[in-house]
Motif scaffolding. Structure first.
Motif, PDB file in Angstrom:
ATOM      1  N   LYS A  49       0.834  -1.209   0.000  1.00  0.00           N
ATOM      2  CA  LYS A  49       0.000   0.000   0.000  1.00  0.00           C
ATOM      3  C   LYS A  49       0.870   1.261   0.000  1.00  0.00           C
ATOM      4  N   ARG A  50       1.873   1.293   0.866  1.00  0.00           N
ATOM      5  CA  ARG A  50       2.741   2.485   0.943  1.00  0.00           C
ATOM      6  C   ARG A  50       3.485   2.702  -0.375  1.00  0.00           C
ATOM      7  N   LEU A  51       4.015   1.635  -0.947  1.00  0.00           N
ATOM      8  CA  LEU A  51       4.738   1.771  -2.210  1.00  0.00           C
ATOM      9  C   LEU A  51       3.797   2.194  -3.338  1.00  0.00           C
ATOM     10  N   ALA A  52       2.582   1.655  -3.351  1.00  0.00           N
ATOM     11  CA  ALA A  52       1.620   2.013  -4.399  1.00  0.00           C
ATOM     12  C   ALA A  52       1.212   3.477  -4.287  1.00  0.00           C
ATOM     13  N   ARG A  53       1.054   3.950  -3.070  1.00  0.00           N
ATOM     14  CA  ARG A  53       0.574   5.321  -2.869  1.00  0.00           C
ATOM     15  C   ARG A  53       1.680   6.361  -2.874  1.00  0.00           C
ATOM     16  N   LEU A  54       2.865   6.005  -2.383  1.00  0.00           N
ATOM     17  CA  LEU A  54       3.937   6.985  -2.239  1.00  0.00           C
ATOM     18  C   LEU A  54       5.061   6.824  -3.246  1.00  0.00           C
ATOM     19  N   GLY A  55       5.104   5.698  -3.939  1.00  0.00           N
ATOM     20  CA  GLY A  55       6.157   5.456  -4.916  1.00  0.00           C
ATOM     21  C   GLY A  55       7.400   4.869  -4.283  1.00  0.00           C
ATOM     22  N   PRO A  56       8.438   4.663  -5.097  1.00  0.00           N
ATOM     23  CA  PRO A  56       9.672   4.048  -4.603  1.00  0.00           C
ATOM     24  C   PRO A  56      10.278   4.836  -3.449  1.00  0.00           C
ATOM     25  N   MET A  57      10.899   4.115  -2.527  1.00  0.00           N
ATOM     26  CA  MET A  57      11.566   4.738  -1.383  1.00  0.00           C
ATOM     27  C   MET A  57      12.628   3.796  -0.848  1.00  0.00           C
ATOM     28  N   SER A  58      13.440   4.304   0.044  1.00  0.00           N
ATOM     29  CA  SER A  58      14.467   3.465   0.656  1.00  0.00           C
ATOM     30  C   SER A  58      13.820   2.516   1.652  1.00  0.00           C
ATOM     31  N   ALA A  59      14.547   1.471   2.002  1.00  0.00           N
ATOM     32  CA  ALA A  59      14.047   0.517   2.989  1.00  0.00           C
ATOM     33  C   ALA A  59      13.849   1.203   4.337  1.00  0.00           C
ATOM     34  N   THR A  60      14.702   2.146   4.671  1.00  0.00           N
ATOM     35  CA  THR A  60      14.584   2.881   5.935  1.00  0.00           C
ATOM     36  C   THR A  60      13.310   3.717   5.951  1.00  0.00           C
ATOM     37  N   GLU A  61      13.039   4.419   4.850  1.00  0.00           N
ATOM     38  CA  GLU A  61      11.815   5.225   4.763  1.00  0.00           C
ATOM     39  C   GLU A  61      10.581   4.332   4.858  1.00  0.00           C
ATOM     40  N   LEU A  62      10.642   3.203   4.176  1.00  0.00           N
ATOM     41  CA  LEU A  62       9.521   2.276   4.172  1.00  0.00           C
ATOM     42  C   LEU A  62       9.312   1.667   5.562  1.00  0.00           C
ATOM     43  N   ALA A  63      10.396   1.317   6.224  1.00  0.00           N
ATOM     44  CA  ALA A  63      10.301   0.766   7.589  1.00  0.00           C
ATOM     45  C   ALA A  63       9.645   1.775   8.520  1.00  0.00           C
ATOM     46  N   ARG A  64      10.025   3.026   8.396  1.00  0.00           N
ATOM     47  CA  ARG A  64       9.429   4.082   9.214  1.00  0.00           C
ATOM     48  C   ARG A  64       7.938   4.215   8.904  1.00  0.00           C
ATOM     49  N   ALA A  65       7.595   4.137   7.619  1.00  0.00           N
ATOM     50  CA  ALA A  65       6.198   4.311   7.198  1.00  0.00           C
ATOM     51  C   ALA A  65       5.280   3.206   7.706  1.00  0.00           C
ATOM     52  N   VAL A  66       5.811   1.997   7.882  1.00  0.00           N
ATOM     53  CA  VAL A  66       4.980   0.878   8.353  1.00  0.00           C
ATOM     54  C   VAL A  66       5.347   0.444   9.774  1.00  0.00           C
ATOM     55  N   GLU A  67       6.207   1.225  10.426  1.00  0.00           N
ATOM     56  CA  GLU A  67       6.578   1.005  11.823  1.00  0.00           C
ATOM     57  C   GLU A  67       7.219  -0.348  12.084  1.00  0.00           C
ATOM     58  N   LEU A  68       8.259  -0.641  11.305  1.00  0.00           N
ATOM     59  CA  LEU A  68       9.044  -1.866  11.512  1.00  0.00           C
ATOM     60  C   LEU A  68      10.494  -1.498  11.783  1.00  0.00           C
ATOM     61  N   ASP A  69      11.195  -2.356  12.510  1.00  0.00           N
ATOM     62  CA  ASP A  69      12.632  -2.154  12.667  1.00  0.00           C
ATOM     63  C   ASP A  69      13.338  -2.683  11.417  1.00  0.00           C
ATOM     64  N   GLY A  70      14.614  -2.376  11.291  1.00  0.00           N
ATOM     65  CA  GLY A  70      15.364  -2.730  10.094  1.00  0.00           C
ATOM     66  C   GLY A  70      15.388  -4.217   9.786  1.00  0.00           C
ATOM     67  N   GLY A  71      15.600  -5.043  10.794  1.00  0.00           N
ATOM     68  CA  GLY A  71      15.655  -6.494  10.583  1.00  0.00           C
ATOM     69  C   GLY A  71      14.324  -7.053  10.113  1.00  0.00           C
ATOM     70  N   ALA A  72      13.241  -6.609  10.745  1.00  0.00           N
ATOM     71  CA  ALA A  72      11.915  -7.076  10.345  1.00  0.00           C
ATOM     72  C   ALA A  72      11.588  -6.611   8.930  1.00  0.00           C
ATOM     73  N   MET A  73      11.999  -5.391   8.590  1.00  0.00           N
ATOM     74  CA  MET A  73      11.739  -4.885   7.241  1.00  0.00           C
ATOM     75  C   MET A  73      12.489  -5.715   6.209  1.00  0.00           C
ATOM     76  N   THR A  74      13.728  -6.049   6.484  1.00  0.00           N
ATOM     77  CA  THR A  74      14.505  -6.863   5.547  1.00  0.00           C
ATOM     78  C   THR A  74      13.820  -8.200   5.293  1.00  0.00           C
ATOM     79  N   ARG A  75      13.327  -8.845   6.348  1.00  0.00           N
ATOM     80  CA  ARG A  75      12.624 -10.129   6.180  1.00  0.00           C
ATOM     81  C   ARG A  75      11.363  -9.961   5.327  1.00  0.00           C
ATOM     82  N   GLN A  76      10.600  -8.908   5.581  1.00  0.00           N
ATOM     83  CA  GLN A  76       9.377  -8.674   4.809  1.00  0.00           C
ATOM     84  C   GLN A  76       9.706  -8.392   3.344  1.00  0.00           C
ATOM     85  N   LEU A  77      10.730  -7.587   3.108  1.00  0.00           N
ATOM     86  CA  LEU A  77      11.132  -7.274   1.731  1.00  0.00           C
ATOM     87  C   LEU A  77      11.617  -8.523   1.006  1.00  0.00           C
TER      88      LEU A  77
END
Length: 151
Positions: A49-77
């Protein structure tokens, strides 16, 4: 039959009430995804949803947007990349950085999920008339602005 926690009735329970509302939205959205046969969890839905609405972004920006820490974001990505819904691309200005973007399959999946998202949010507000919905949104936006105000 599952025993649900009581709905708080005191003015002191705003945080609890907001948490319960979020929990029910997550539960309802995951039920919608399961009913469609879509193999995604709520957090993965939020990433799309965030990528569709906001467009490409860094993993850090995306993690902040969905409230995940870096490790959890890497697993989801990693999981979403394996499913073919997103890709990591080199950043145009910073060759050390990557940008996360939806693939065509990710965009198509998002288009398929928009209806699920709308159904859940409509169901959440079904007991409110239009004026009450407008007031609710106004109140929540004001609460959010007050919490973000650092002065």
């Amino acid at each position: 039959m599952a025993c649900e926690p009581p709905i708080p009735h005191t003015k002191d329970s705003l945080g609890i009430l907001l948490g319960l509302v979020r929990t029910e939205i997550v539960r309802a959205m995951e039920a919608e995804l399961a009913a469609k046969g879509v193999d995604l969890r709520f957090t993965q839905f939020l990433i799309l949803k965030r990528l569709a609405r906001l467009g490409p972004m860094s993993a850090t920006e995306l993690a902040r947007a969905v409230e995940l820490d870096g490790g959890a974001m890497t697993r989801q990505l990693d999981q979403l990349e394996r499913k073919g819904y997103l890709r990591r691309c080199p950043h145009q200005q910073d060759r050390r950085a990557l940008r996360i973007e939806l693939t065509a399959a990710g965009e198509a999946m998002w288009q398929e999920l928009v209806g699920c998202n709308e159904r859940v949010l409509q169901a959440a507000q079904r007991s409110l008339d239009e004026a009450e919905r407008d007031r609710l949104h106004d109140y929540l936006e004001r609460v959010l602005l007050a919490l973000r105000d650092k002065t």
